[in-house]
Scaffold this motif. Structure first.
Motif, short mmCIF file in Angstrom:
data_model
loop_
_atom_site.label_atom_id
_atom_site.label_comp_id
_atom_site.label_asym_id
_atom_site.label_seq_id
_atom_site.Cartn_x
_atom_site.Cartn_y
_atom_site.Cartn_z
N ALA A 299 0.86 -1.28 -0.16
CA ALA A 299 0.09 -0.16 0.07
C ALA A 299 0.80 1.38 -0.07
CB ALA A 299 -1.08 0.08 1.19
N SER A 300 2.08 1.33 0.72
CA SER A 300 2.81 2.25 0.77
C SER A 300 3.56 2.66 -0.72
CB SER A 300 3.97 2.23 1.88
OG SER A 300 3.37 2.24 2.92
N ALA A 301 3.84 1.53 -1.31
CA ALA A 301 4.52 1.62 -2.56
C ALA A 301 3.53 2.07 -3.59
CB ALA A 301 4.85 0.42 -2.98
N VAL A 302 2.13 1.88 -3.70
CA VAL A 302 1.10 2.34 -4.42
C VAL A 302 0.78 3.84 -4.10
CG1 VAL A 302 -1.15 2.29 -4.96
CG2 VAL A 302 -0.07 0.35 -4.83
N ALA A 303 0.85 4.13 -2.86
CA ALA A 303 0.60 5.37 -2.17
C ALA A 303 1.76 6.39 -2.86
CB ALA A 303 0.54 5.67 -0.73
N GLN A 304 3.02 6.02 -2.95
CA GLN A 304 4.11 6.67 -3.38
C GLN A 304 4.22 7.14 -4.89
OE1 GLN A 304 6.97 8.34 -1.54
NE2 GLN A 304 6.83 9.28 -3.55
N ARG A 305 3.55 6.08 -5.56
CA ARG A 305 3.49 6.15 -6.89
C ARG A 305 2.32 7.22 -7.38
NH1 ARG A 305 3.95 0.63 -7.01
NH2 ARG A 305 1.79 0.09 -7.51
N LEU A 306 1.23 7.32 -6.44
CA LEU A 306 0.05 7.92 -6.64
C LEU A 306 0.57 9.59 -6.27
CD1 LEU A 306 -2.81 5.93 -5.12
CD2 LEU A 306 -2.15 6.30 -7.56
N LEU A 307 1.39 9.60 -5.24
CA LEU A 307 2.30 11.02 -4.82
C LEU A 307 2.79 11.64 -6.10
CD1 LEU A 307 3.18 10.40 -1.22
CD2 LEU A 307 1.49 12.01 -1.95
N ASP A 308 3.69 10.79 -6.74
CA ASP A 308 4.39 11.11 -8.00
C ASP A 308 3.41 11.52 -8.99
OD1 ASP A 308 6.76 10.48 -6.42
OD2 ASP A 308 6.96 8.40 -7.30
N SER A 309 2.48 11.05 -9.54
CA SER A 309 1.45 11.23 -10.24
C SER A 309 0.79 12.41 -10.07
CB SER A 309 0.62 9.97 -10.47
OG SER A 309 -0.45 10.50 -11.28
N SER A 310 0.51 12.71 -8.87
CA SER A 310 -0.03 13.74 -8.36
C SER A 310 0.85 14.95 -8.62
CB SER A 310 -0.63 13.82 -6.87
OG SER A 310 -1.37 15.02 -6.46
N ALA A 311 1.96 15.08 -8.19
CA ALA A 311 2.92 15.97 -8.31
C ALA A 311 3.08 16.29 -9.94
CB ALA A 311 4.21 15.55 -7.83
N THR A 312 3.08 15.35 -10.87
CA THR A 312 3.00 15.60 -12.19
C THR A 312 1.84 16.14 -12.77
OG1 THR A 312 4.63 13.57 -12.17
CG2 THR A 312 3.70 14.27 -14.46
N LEU A 313 0.74 15.57 -12.37
CA LEU A 313 -0.51 15.84 -13.10
C LEU A 313 -1.72 16.16 -12.10
CD1 LEU A 313 -2.08 16.08 -15.71
CD2 LEU A 313 -2.49 13.72 -15.84
N SER A 314 -1.94 17.27 -11.80
CA SER A 314 -2.85 17.66 -11.09
C SER A 314 -3.38 19.09 -11.55
CB SER A 314 -2.62 17.96 -9.61
OG SER A 314 -2.41 16.96 -8.97
N TYR A 315 -4.71 19.37 -11.37
CA TYR A 315 -5.27 20.73 -11.86
C TYR A 315 -5.66 21.70 -10.87
CZ TYR A 315 -5.77 17.91 -16.12
OH TYR A 315 -5.52 17.35 -17.31
N ASP A 316 -5.64 23.02 -11.08
CA ASP A 316 -6.28 24.15 -10.27
C ASP A 316 -7.64 24.58 -11.00
OD1 ASP A 316 -6.95 26.26 -8.77
OD2 ASP A 316 -5.10 27.49 -9.25
N PRO A 317 -8.58 24.01 -10.45
CA PRO A 317 -10.01 24.56 -11.03
C PRO A 317 -10.28 25.93 -11.12
CG PRO A 317 -10.09 22.80 -9.45
CD PRO A 317 -8.96 23.23 -9.17
N ALA B 222 -3.40 9.79 14.00
CA ALA B 222 -2.10 9.52 14.87
C ALA B 222 -1.31 8.40 14.15
CB ALA B 222 -2.69 8.79 16.22
N LYS B 223 -1.33 8.19 12.70
CA LYS B 223 -0.47 7.31 12.12
C LYS B 223 0.81 7.82 11.83
CE LYS B 223 -3.76 4.10 10.47
NZ LYS B 223 -4.51 3.32 9.39
N ASP B 224 1.82 7.21 11.38
CA ASP B 224 2.95 7.69 10.77
C ASP B 224 2.89 8.88 9.81
OD1 ASP B 224 5.69 8.43 10.28
OD2 ASP B 224 6.28 6.17 9.72
N PRO B 225 3.28 10.15 10.09
CA PRO B 225 3.22 10.97 8.99
C PRO B 225 4.34 11.00 7.74
CG PRO B 225 4.06 11.94 10.84
CD PRO B 225 3.51 10.72 11.48
N THR B 226 5.27 10.21 7.99
CA THR B 226 6.28 10.17 7.18
C THR B 226 5.84 8.88 6.31
OG1 THR B 226 7.74 8.40 8.49
CG2 THR B 226 8.36 10.55 9.12
N ASP B 227 4.97 8.11 6.53
CA ASP B 227 4.80 7.09 5.46
C ASP B 227 3.79 7.81 4.20
OD1 ASP B 227 3.06 4.90 4.19
OD2 ASP B 227 3.37 3.74 6.31
#
Length: 303
Positions: free
Chosen positions: A15-33, A103-108
């Motif tokens: 799940a962390s690996a998937v989350a990291q890929r999604l974070l990378d994707s979000s940094a590359t392609l996101s919009y400001d409506p 209360a979960k790990d914010p570095t994850d």
């Protein structure tokens, strides 16, 4: 001489690996409506608000009798109602996600992706609100019973029940919005809104699928049965709240007749079923299509 100890590298969870890929994707392609959507051009009433085939009255005798102007006004009101329902559920979604990561790990990466998703949903809700207003629609709200059920759901749902319900809501919206964003009959600013939502929600749906499967790995028979039922009830409430009954009167139609014909509209029921085929396959593979759950999906015309 003191010996040094080399720590083995900690492998991230799936799940962390998937989350990291999604974070990378979000940094590359996101919009400001605020910048991407044309908010300034006045509404052109020569366009539909959604693809006509998705209207609750398309294919009925009433639809055949309506003028083209009435059809366009109806689809604009219906699109605004769907947007308002989207805001309602996105507010529930945000609370579910924030409660899950409390209360979960914010570095994850999972934690950071969850906050990214909440930020996306905040922007989407504002975008939908501005879009509904530009379509000339009032604030459509779910019926009181749905609001109270949503209040209970966001308070007690956890694990796969929370993430699978998120997935159901987003998948249903995704299919119809993919049609709307490509349809040149739909007013351009709505097409832009739909495109933004489809692109960014594709990441949310991927994460929701991953989280649902991960949470189910340790679920026993009883928990799976209970959560399958909760997910189905939540799905029924969400889907049946998408088009507010007030849209017909606000489009200048005979409300009683429109409600009756929409309720019996086999074309719209077929559109809903076809849009959910992939979702139902996923729920089946996750063993969440129990007999009690199926009853609610059938009542909502999702299967």
């Amino acid at each position: 001489m003191a010996s040094s100890t080399v720590r083995p590298e900690v492998q991230p969870s799936r799940a962390s690996a998937v989350a990291q890929r999604l974070l990378d994707s979000s940094a590359t392609l996101s919009y400001d409506p605020q910048a991407e959507v044309d908010w300034e051009t006045p509404l052109d009433k020569g366009y539909h608000g959604a693809s006509p085939e998705w209207s609750t009255l398309y294919g009925t005798a009433y639809w055949d009798e309506m003028t083209e102007a009435q059809r366009k006004e109806l689809t604009r009101q219906e699109a605004a109602s769907v947007a308002s329902t989207g805001i309602w559920f996105e507010m529930i979604l945000q609370q579910l996600v924030l409660r899950d990561i409390y209360a979960k790990d914010p570095t994850d990466p999972e934690f950071q992706w969850a906050l990214t998703e909440v930020a996306d949903e905040c922007r989407h809700s504002i975008m939908f609100a501005r879009g509904a207003k530009k379509l000339g629609a009032p604030a459509y709200r779910p019926r009181r019973a749905a609001v109270e059920l949503g209040r209970a759901f966001k308070t007690v749902a956890f694990g796969e029940a929370a993430y699978a319900a998120i997935l159901v809501a987003e998948e249903v919206l995704d299919v119809m919005q993919r049609d709307w964003m490509r349809d040149e009959r739909v007013v351009p600013f709505v097409r832009t809104i739909n495109n933004i939502h489809v692109v960014e929600e594709s990441r949310h749906m991927k994460f929701a699928r991953e989280e649902t499967l991960q949470r189910l790995e340790k679920a026993g028979w009883v928990r799976r049965q209970i959560h399958a039922f909760v997910i189905a009830v939540a799905s029924y409430v969400i889907v049946t709240s998408m088009v507010n009954k007030k849209v017909y009167a606000n489009a200048g139609l005979d409300s009683a007749r429109a409600i009756a014909e929409a309720k019996a509209n086999q074309h719209h029921k077929s559109m809903m079923r076809s849009s959910c085929s992939g979702l139902m396959s996923f729920l089946a593979s996750a063993r969440l299509l129990t007999r009690p759950a199926l009853a609610f999906y059938k009542r909502a015309h999702l299967i």
